[in-house]
Design an enzyme around this catalytic site. Structure first.
Site, PDB file in Angstrom:
ATOM      1  N   HIS A  57       0.724  -1.287   0.176  1.00 15.06           N
ATOM      2  CA  HIS A  57       0.142  -0.018  -0.251  1.00 15.06           C
ATOM      3  C   HIS A  57       0.711   1.177  -0.102  1.00 15.06           C
ATOM      4  O   HIS A  57       1.286   1.813   1.157  1.00 15.06           O
ATOM      5  CB  HIS A  57      -1.059  -0.059   1.246  1.00 15.06           C
ATOM      6  CG  HIS A  57      -2.045   0.912   1.272  1.00 15.06           C
ATOM      7  ND1 HIS A  57      -3.127   0.830   1.703  1.00 15.06           N
ATOM      8  CD2 HIS A  57      -2.173   2.358   0.797  1.00 15.06           C
ATOM      9  CE1 HIS A  57      -3.882   1.789   1.538  1.00 15.06           C
ATOM     10  NE2 HIS A  57      -3.274   2.648   0.952  1.00 15.06           N
ATOM     11  N   ASN A  91      -4.608   5.838  -7.318  1.00 14.27           N
ATOM     12  CA  ASN A  91      -5.229   7.236  -7.145  1.00 14.27           C
ATOM     13  C   ASN A  91      -4.440   8.235  -7.520  1.00 14.27           C
ATOM     14  O   ASN A  91      -4.098   9.213  -6.718  1.00 14.27           O
ATOM     15  CB  ASN A  91      -5.849   7.428  -5.890  1.00 14.27           C
ATOM     16  CG  ASN A  91      -4.950   7.542  -4.878  1.00 14.27           C
ATOM     17  OD1 ASN A  91      -3.682   7.059  -5.033  1.00 14.27           O
ATOM     18  ND2 ASN A  91      -5.200   8.386  -3.560  1.00 14.27           N
ATOM     19  N   HIS A 230      -5.551  -0.974   5.814  1.00 13.72           N
ATOM     20  CA  HIS A 230      -5.251  -0.374   7.126  1.00 13.72           C
ATOM     21  C   HIS A 230      -6.439  -0.544   7.822  1.00 13.72           C
ATOM     22  O   HIS A 230      -7.084   0.453   8.382  1.00 13.72           O
ATOM     23  CB  HIS A 230      -5.082   1.217   6.679  1.00 13.72           C
ATOM     24  CG  HIS A 230      -5.746   1.783   5.502  1.00 13.72           C
ATOM     25  ND1 HIS A 230      -7.100   1.765   5.679  1.00 13.72           N
ATOM     26  CD2 HIS A 230      -5.683   2.544   4.521  1.00 13.72           C
ATOM     27  CE1 HIS A 230      -7.855   2.605   4.720  1.00 13.72           C
ATOM     28  NE2 HIS A 230      -6.671   3.114   3.974  1.00 13.72           N
ATOM     29  N   ASP A 303       0.645   2.675   3.957  1.00 10.71           N
ATOM     30  CA  ASP A 303      -0.105   3.724   3.226  1.00 10.71           C
ATOM     31  C   ASP A 303       0.564   4.876   3.242  1.00 10.71           C
ATOM     32  O   ASP A 303       0.274   6.031   3.577  1.00 10.71           O
ATOM     33  CB  ASP A 303      -1.214   3.833   4.247  1.00 10.71           C
ATOM     34  CG  ASP A 303      -2.308   4.923   3.583  1.00 10.71           C
ATOM     35  OD1 ASP A 303      -2.365   4.989   2.531  1.00 10.71           O
ATOM     36  OD2 ASP A 303      -3.291   4.849   4.304  1.00 10.71           O
TER      37      ASP A 303
HETATM   38 ZN   LIG Z   1      -6.695   4.104   2.435  1.00 10.81          ZN
END
Ligand SMILES: [Zn+2]
Length: 422
Positions: A57, A91, A230, A303
């Site tokens: 991630h 994204n 997460h 993340d």
């Molecule tokens: Zn997220």
């Protein structure tokens, strides 16, 4: 030829004190030190040598926001953090959501040397949550992990269609960011004690748990493999445990910051502690550490979400969500959860994530013939993070002493990071 002397090595027969010889992109031997001279010799001094870390991630901001990060700077940060592979979230701007954008992402990632970058694709077109993305086009371009990370798929109907579609594509995985927008949209930190004291709108645990529950039910009925990103609340862990007991094929991740920090850290309104999901209460943090140890949570994922100082130097409510994590992950995890246990450390940070992503050259035990994707990690070295390789420095751990440091990262037999001497 590289020789790593006197390491504690994660081999198929457990932890062995040994020297490891690397030739080309492969481990040539594990055992006694070779006689011959002229090798590049690295003195490990008892540090752990295991498979290079794998991060499921990461936000590389490339293309679209390359002032925050790009593939090259992100790869340098990853190598400095001990990673040999990472999954780049889709994204970007434009998002990866069809054949053209996926092909571009895969081709550019192939040109990066410091780390293997695996491009993920979006679940919905333009990440708008309205129509399914071009799964066939992305799959043919090589994408296997699909996520609208940053947002949940907003409706059960759309997610069920995505699951039904991706179930039939071999190796495809849905990764969900669990956040009910109707409960979370106005929140800036965990809805708990600190939020009420500060008078700032919070994000309730329920915003995560409702989506986790919905997704697990959908995964159970469609039979599709699901990965929950997460996880941050003990309620989510209960839901995952129950679903697993019922045979649902679900994996999950926790971030280093959720293992280390609690809502009290937000008290000073430092925007480098603002992220989604937010830092939760003490009971949640303790439950996450336990769940990582007992295997309810399969992997640690950072993340990594770079934002520039200018973007973060605004009032808390206006600041973008997210913190960087690649360069501190191993140390934060060792300091707060897995420092005494090399087997579990490599399981959660390399072996399990490589398995979930289907990366056969990563997450391998170290033995003759295994790929030379490796990290040398000193679990006892104390250091204070700062001066990041990332283009951004929005870390909650900057200036905080950690125990455990990456000394060297090797990707396909080439040293991609060397340093960390204190
Ligand atoms: Zn997220």
């Amino acid at each position: 030829m590289i020789v790593v002397r006197n390491a504690r090595v994660l081999t198929p027969s457990g932890i062995e004190d040994a020297s490891v010889v690397i030739e080309g992109d492969t481990v040539h031997s594990v055992g006694a030190e070779p006689e011959a001279n002229g090798h590049q010799v690295i003195e490990a001094g008892g540090a752990w040598l295991g498979p290079g870390l794998v991060d499921l991630h990461v936000h590389l901001r490339d293309p679209g926001q390359t002032w925050k990060e790009d593939m090259r700077s992100g790869a340098r940060a990853a190598a400095a953090g001990g990673f040999t592979a990472l999954v780049a979230m889709p994204n970007t701007d434009p998002p990866v959501d069809d054949r053209t954008t996926a092909t571009a992402a895969v081709e550019r990632a192939a040109g990066i040397e410091d780390v293997e970058i695996v491009a993920a694709g979006a679940l919905t077109r333009g990440r708008s949550g309205e129509a399914l993305a071009d799964f066939d086009g992305m799959f043919e371009a090589g994408v296997r992990i699909f996520s609208d990370d940053g947002d949940s798929v907003p409706t059960a109907g759309l997610l069920r269609r995505a699951m039904a579609y991706l179930r039939d594509l071999p190796g495809a995985l849905i990764a969900e960011h669990a956040e009910d927008r109707s409960l979370a949209a106005t929140g800036h930190l965990h809805e708990g004690e600190v939020a009420s004291r500060l008078g700032i709108a919070g994000l309730p645990a329920l915003a995560e748990e409702l989506v986790v529950a919905r997704d697990l039910l959908l995964a159970a009925t469609t039979g599709t493999r699901l990965h929950i990103q997460h996880v941050s609340t003990s309620g989510s862990l209960d839901l995952i445990r129950r679903a697993r007991a019922e045979g649902v094929e679900v994996t999950s991740e926790v971030t280093p910051h959720h293992l280390a920090l609690e809502e009290s850290a937000v008290e000073g309104l430092d925007t480098n502690f603002k992220m989604y999901p937010p830092l939760r209460g003490r009971d949640d943090r303790v439950a996450l550490v336990e769940a990582l140890r007992d295997g309810t949570i399969d992997v640690v994922a950072t993340d990594h979400a770079p934002h520039t100082t200018a973007e973060k130097e605004v009032p808390f409510e206006e600041a973008p969500r997210g913190v960087i994590g690649l360069e501190t992950a191993a140390a934060v995890v060792a300091t707060n959860a897995l420092g005494g246990d090399p087997r579990l450390f490599f399981e959660r940070m390399s072996i399990a994530p490589a398995g979930i992503a289907g990366l056969s050259r990563h997450g391998r035990l170290v033995e003759k013939g295994s790929p030379a994707n490796l990290v040398l990690f000193d679990p006892n070295l104390r250091w204070v993070p700062g001066g990041f390789a990332s283009k951004s420095s929005n870390s909650p751990f900057a200036g905080i002493e950690l125990t455990g440091r990456v000394l060297m990262t090797i990707r396909e037999g080439k040293i991609t990071y060397e340093g960390g001497s204190g």
